[in-house]
Design a protein around this motif. Structure first.
Motif, PDB file in Angstrom:
ATOM      1  N   LEU A 131     -17.883 -34.064  16.041  1.00  0.00           N
ATOM      2  CA  LEU A 131     -19.195 -33.985  15.396  1.00  0.00           C
ATOM      3  C   LEU A 131     -19.103 -34.056  13.868  1.00  0.00           C
ATOM      4  O   LEU A 131     -19.917 -34.715  13.218  1.00  0.00           O
ATOM      5  CB  LEU A 131     -19.906 -32.689  15.800  1.00  0.00           C
ATOM      6  CG  LEU A 131     -20.339 -32.568  17.267  1.00  0.00           C
ATOM      7  CD1 LEU A 131     -20.867 -31.165  17.549  1.00  0.00           C
ATOM      8  CD2 LEU A 131     -21.406 -33.615  17.599  1.00  0.00           C
ATOM      9  N   LEU A 132     -18.093 -33.362  13.284  1.00  0.00           N
ATOM     10  CA  LEU A 132     -18.039 -33.220  11.827  1.00  0.00           C
ATOM     11  C   LEU A 132     -17.070 -34.164  11.135  1.00  0.00           C
ATOM     12  O   LEU A 132     -17.282 -34.536   9.984  1.00  0.00           O
ATOM     13  CB  LEU A 132     -17.662 -31.763  11.468  1.00  0.00           C
ATOM     14  CG  LEU A 132     -18.602 -30.668  11.991  1.00  0.00           C
ATOM     15  CD1 LEU A 132     -18.065 -29.295  11.608  1.00  0.00           C
ATOM     16  CD2 LEU A 132     -20.016 -30.854  11.433  1.00  0.00           C
ATOM     17  N   PHE A 133     -15.977 -34.538  11.815  1.00  0.00           N
ATOM     18  CA  PHE A 133     -14.923 -35.316  11.153  1.00  0.00           C
ATOM     19  C   PHE A 133     -14.722 -36.704  11.754  1.00  0.00           C
ATOM     20  O   PHE A 133     -13.711 -37.355  11.515  1.00  0.00           O
ATOM     21  CB  PHE A 133     -13.596 -34.531  11.185  1.00  0.00           C
ATOM     22  CG  PHE A 133     -13.649 -33.239  10.431  1.00  0.00           C
ATOM     23  CD1 PHE A 133     -13.544 -33.200   9.053  1.00  0.00           C
ATOM     24  CD2 PHE A 133     -13.820 -32.034  11.117  1.00  0.00           C
ATOM     25  CE1 PHE A 133     -13.597 -31.995   8.364  1.00  0.00           C
ATOM     26  CE2 PHE A 133     -13.869 -30.829  10.444  1.00  0.00           C
ATOM     27  CZ  PHE A 133     -13.759 -30.810   9.058  1.00  0.00           C
ATOM     28  N   ALA A 157      -4.976 -30.854  -0.069  1.00  0.00           N
ATOM     29  CA  ALA A 157      -3.527 -31.049   0.118  1.00  0.00           C
ATOM     30  C   ALA A 157      -2.710 -29.792  -0.154  1.00  0.00           C
ATOM     31  O   ALA A 157      -1.617 -29.839  -0.718  1.00  0.00           O
ATOM     32  CB  ALA A 157      -3.043 -32.187  -0.793  1.00  0.00           C
ATOM     33  N   PHE A 158      -3.228 -28.631   0.263  1.00  0.00           N
ATOM     34  CA  PHE A 158      -2.502 -27.356   0.127  1.00  0.00           C
ATOM     35  C   PHE A 158      -1.632 -27.188   1.373  1.00  0.00           C
ATOM     36  O   PHE A 158      -2.016 -26.550   2.346  1.00  0.00           O
ATOM     37  CB  PHE A 158      -3.502 -26.199  -0.013  1.00  0.00           C
ATOM     38  CG  PHE A 158      -2.854 -24.863  -0.292  1.00  0.00           C
ATOM     39  CD1 PHE A 158      -2.542 -24.505  -1.598  1.00  0.00           C
ATOM     40  CD2 PHE A 158      -2.570 -23.976   0.730  1.00  0.00           C
ATOM     41  CE1 PHE A 158      -1.945 -23.269  -1.867  1.00  0.00           C
ATOM     42  CE2 PHE A 158      -1.974 -22.743   0.478  1.00  0.00           C
ATOM     43  CZ  PHE A 158      -1.666 -22.393  -0.827  1.00  0.00           C
ATOM     44  N   SER A 159      -0.426 -27.749   1.338  1.00  0.00           N
ATOM     45  CA  SER A 159       0.420 -27.826   2.535  1.00  0.00           C
ATOM     46  C   SER A 159       1.409 -26.663   2.624  1.00  0.00           C
ATOM     47  O   SER A 159       2.608 -26.854   2.846  1.00  0.00           O
ATOM     48  CB  SER A 159       1.194 -29.152   2.530  1.00  0.00           C
ATOM     49  OG  SER A 159       1.960 -29.263   1.332  1.00  0.00           O
ATOM     50  N   PHE A 160       0.897 -25.436   2.454  1.00  0.00           N
ATOM     51  CA  PHE A 160       1.768 -24.257   2.458  1.00  0.00           C
ATOM     52  C   PHE A 160       1.241 -23.250   3.482  1.00  0.00           C
ATOM     53  O   PHE A 160       0.709 -22.191   3.138  1.00  0.00           O
ATOM     54  CB  PHE A 160       1.827 -23.639   1.054  1.00  0.00           C
ATOM     55  CG  PHE A 160       2.134 -24.635  -0.033  1.00  0.00           C
ATOM     56  CD1 PHE A 160       3.423 -25.112  -0.215  1.00  0.00           C
ATOM     57  CD2 PHE A 160       1.128 -25.131  -0.848  1.00  0.00           C
ATOM     58  CE1 PHE A 160       3.710 -26.044  -1.206  1.00  0.00           C
ATOM     59  CE2 PHE A 160       1.399 -26.058  -1.833  1.00  0.00           C
ATOM     60  CZ  PHE A 160       2.692 -26.533  -2.021  1.00  0.00           C
ATOM     61  N   ALA A 161       1.416 -23.594   4.751  1.00  0.00           N
ATOM     62  CA  ALA A 161       0.805 -22.826   5.845  1.00  0.00           C
ATOM     63  C   ALA A 161       1.333 -21.401   5.942  1.00  0.00           C
ATOM     64  O   ALA A 161       0.559 -20.459   6.166  1.00  0.00           O
ATOM     65  CB  ALA A 161       1.031 -23.560   7.167  1.00  0.00           C
ATOM     66  N   THR A 162       2.645 -21.220   5.775  1.00  0.00           N
ATOM     67  CA  THR A 162       3.224 -19.880   5.923  1.00  0.00           C
ATOM     68  C   THR A 162       2.780 -18.963   4.796  1.00  0.00           C
ATOM     69  O   THR A 162       2.440 -17.789   5.022  1.00  0.00           O
ATOM     70  CB  THR A 162       4.759 -19.959   5.961  1.00  0.00           C
ATOM     71  OG1 THR A 162       5.157 -20.987   6.880  1.00  0.00           O
ATOM     72  CG2 THR A 162       5.364 -18.639   6.404  1.00  0.00           C
ATOM     73  N   SER A 163       2.776 -19.480   3.567  1.00  0.00           N
ATOM     74  CA  SER A 163       2.302 -18.687   2.431  1.00  0.00           C
ATOM     75  C   SER A 163       0.819 -18.352   2.574  1.00  0.00           C
ATOM     76  O   SER A 163       0.386 -17.240   2.248  1.00  0.00           O
ATOM     77  CB  SER A 163       2.529 -19.444   1.119  1.00  0.00           C
ATOM     78  OG  SER A 163       3.898 -19.699   0.912  1.00  0.00           O
ATOM     79  N   LYS A 213      -8.381 -27.145   7.678  1.00  0.00           N
ATOM     80  CA  LYS A 213      -8.272 -28.604   7.771  1.00  0.00           C
ATOM     81  C   LYS A 213      -8.704 -29.245   6.452  1.00  0.00           C
ATOM     82  O   LYS A 213      -8.047 -30.171   5.958  1.00  0.00           O
ATOM     83  CB  LYS A 213      -9.135 -29.117   8.929  1.00  0.00           C
ATOM     84  CG  LYS A 213      -8.961 -30.603   9.195  1.00  0.00           C
ATOM     85  CD  LYS A 213      -9.595 -31.018  10.509  1.00  0.00           C
ATOM     86  CE  LYS A 213      -9.305 -32.487  10.803  1.00  0.00           C
ATOM     87  NZ  LYS A 213      -9.839 -32.932  12.103  1.00  0.00           N
ATOM     88  N   GLN A 214      -9.777 -28.730   5.885  1.00  0.00           N
ATOM     89  CA  GLN A 214     -10.243 -29.246   4.593  1.00  0.00           C
ATOM     90  C   GLN A 214      -9.271 -28.867   3.478  1.00  0.00           C
ATOM     91  O   GLN A 214      -9.002 -29.661   2.574  1.00  0.00           O
ATOM     92  CB  GLN A 214     -11.643 -28.694   4.284  1.00  0.00           C
ATOM     93  CG  GLN A 214     -12.228 -29.116   2.944  1.00  0.00           C
ATOM     94  CD  GLN A 214     -12.458 -30.624   2.853  1.00  0.00           C
ATOM     95  OE1 GLN A 214     -12.640 -31.293   3.865  1.00  0.00           O
ATOM     96  NE2 GLN A 214     -12.446 -31.152   1.643  1.00  0.00           N
TER      97      GLN A 214
END
Length: 346
Positions: free
Chosen positions: A273-275, A41-47, A32-33
């Protein structure tokens, strides 16, 4: 001795559950972070998943090379088949999230438990007690109440969701089947499948990510913080992958799905709690209902195990008794000599 072994097994089971919950919740928080616009903003989930399996494969290779774990033979075609199904699960989930609303995505995830039940019934002729079915329904209802909001669906999204649900369910059932079929440990099986998944995801991952986000991973500027969170995510992924295979090998695909909803509850709570995530009365009621369902599920599964154990013991003792009676009957029953019409005693 049996009591000690049972206690040790119970501790191992709890350890596997705990490892999966902690590592899964940890990796969700780290990702999430890493992936949020407010983070790196590392939007490369599959990689990123390809990186996860590459590190897992490396750990498996080192473990085999040092003799910590042994390697058993599993046919290559079965490993390739499993890897294809597993990668379809990952890609399908990512596309489902992109094309559908969050509400429908959550519904598709909730549908996995009944789909797993039906697939296990078809493939392995496995049945479930009324208590287990009722507790699963309560868990699904509770998680649905606290996660499902807007529900919008379209044809492409629906197809991707169906592929994701079917492939994920089949993948989890196959993990348990391969472990039993080849008498192979969870880590040994993961060591064999991880390299194939890593290579395929790293080759095709950037293409999938471009279709999902419209950005190429090669143009992403890596900062020190992003690298550290990628390494943290990969480290947690090793524990997450190992514990997934452990849990499915020790329990069942259905139990693993129920565990997955426990992680959802943990993520919702930690998000509050955290976000500073919003926590409404609806969320609280849903979480409470899900927890009740999980407790009832644990009780129902344990009750089912005890009933099966008693039935097995009764069957064994009955067989021994029958054999004893048969032996006594043969020794003591008079045998008639048909031709002479007389009786002789043995």
């Amino acid at each position: 001795m049996a009591t000690v072994e049972k206690r040790t097994s119970s501790v191992s089971d709890v350890g596997a559950w705990a490892m999966n919950v902690v590592s899964s919740v940890g990796i969700i928080m780290a990702n999430k972070q890493l992936m949020s616009p407010g983070g790196y903003a590392f939007s490369f989930a599959t990689s990123l998943t390809g990186f996860h399996f590459a590190v897992t494969a490396l750990v498996g290779f080192i473990s085999n090379a040092t003799g910590y774990s042994t390697s058993k033979h599993v046919p290559l075609w079965e490993l390739l088949w499993f890897s294809i199904v597993a990668n379809m699960s990952i890609t399908g989930m990512n596309f489902s999230l992109m094309l559908n609303s969050v509400g429908f995505y959550q519904i598709s995830k909730l549908s996995m438990i009944p789909v797993v039940c039906v697939m296990e019934w078809i493939l392995h002729n496995k049945g479930y007690s009324r208590e287990v079915k009722a507790s699963v329904f309560v868990v699904v209802l509770g998680v649905g109440v606290c996660t499902v909001t807007d529900v919008k669906v379209n044809a492409k999204g629906f197809i991707c969701a169906c592929v994701a649900v079917l492939s994920t369910s089949l993948q989890q059932i196959t993990i348990g089947s391969l472990q039993k079929k080849y008498s192979i440990g969870s880590f040994e099986l993961l060591s064999k499948t991880a390299p194939i998944q890593a290579v395929s995801l790293l080759l095709f991952g950037p293409i999938v990510d471009y279709l999902l986000s419209g950005q190429f991973i090669f143009r992403y500027h890596l900062s020190t913080g992003a690298v550290l969170f990628i390494l943290l995510s990969c480290s947690l992924a090793v524990f997450c992958n190992v514990s997934q295979y452990l849990c499915i090998g020790r329990f069942s695909a259905v139990s693993f799905q129920v565990l997955g909803h426990m992680k959802t509850v943990c993520v919702l709570t930690l998000g509050w709690l955290l976000f500073d995530s919003e926590l409404t009365l609806k969320n609280i009621l849903g979480v409470a209902l899900a927890i009740v369902g999980m407790v009832v599920y644990s009780w129902a599964v344990e009750k089912e195990k005890q009933a099966n154990a008693k039935a097995s013991q009764y069957k064994e003792s009955l067989t021994e008794e029958d054999m004893s009676l048969l032996k006594d009957g043969v020794e003591n029953t008079p045998v008639k000599d048909i031709e002479l019409g007389s009786e002789t005693k043995g």
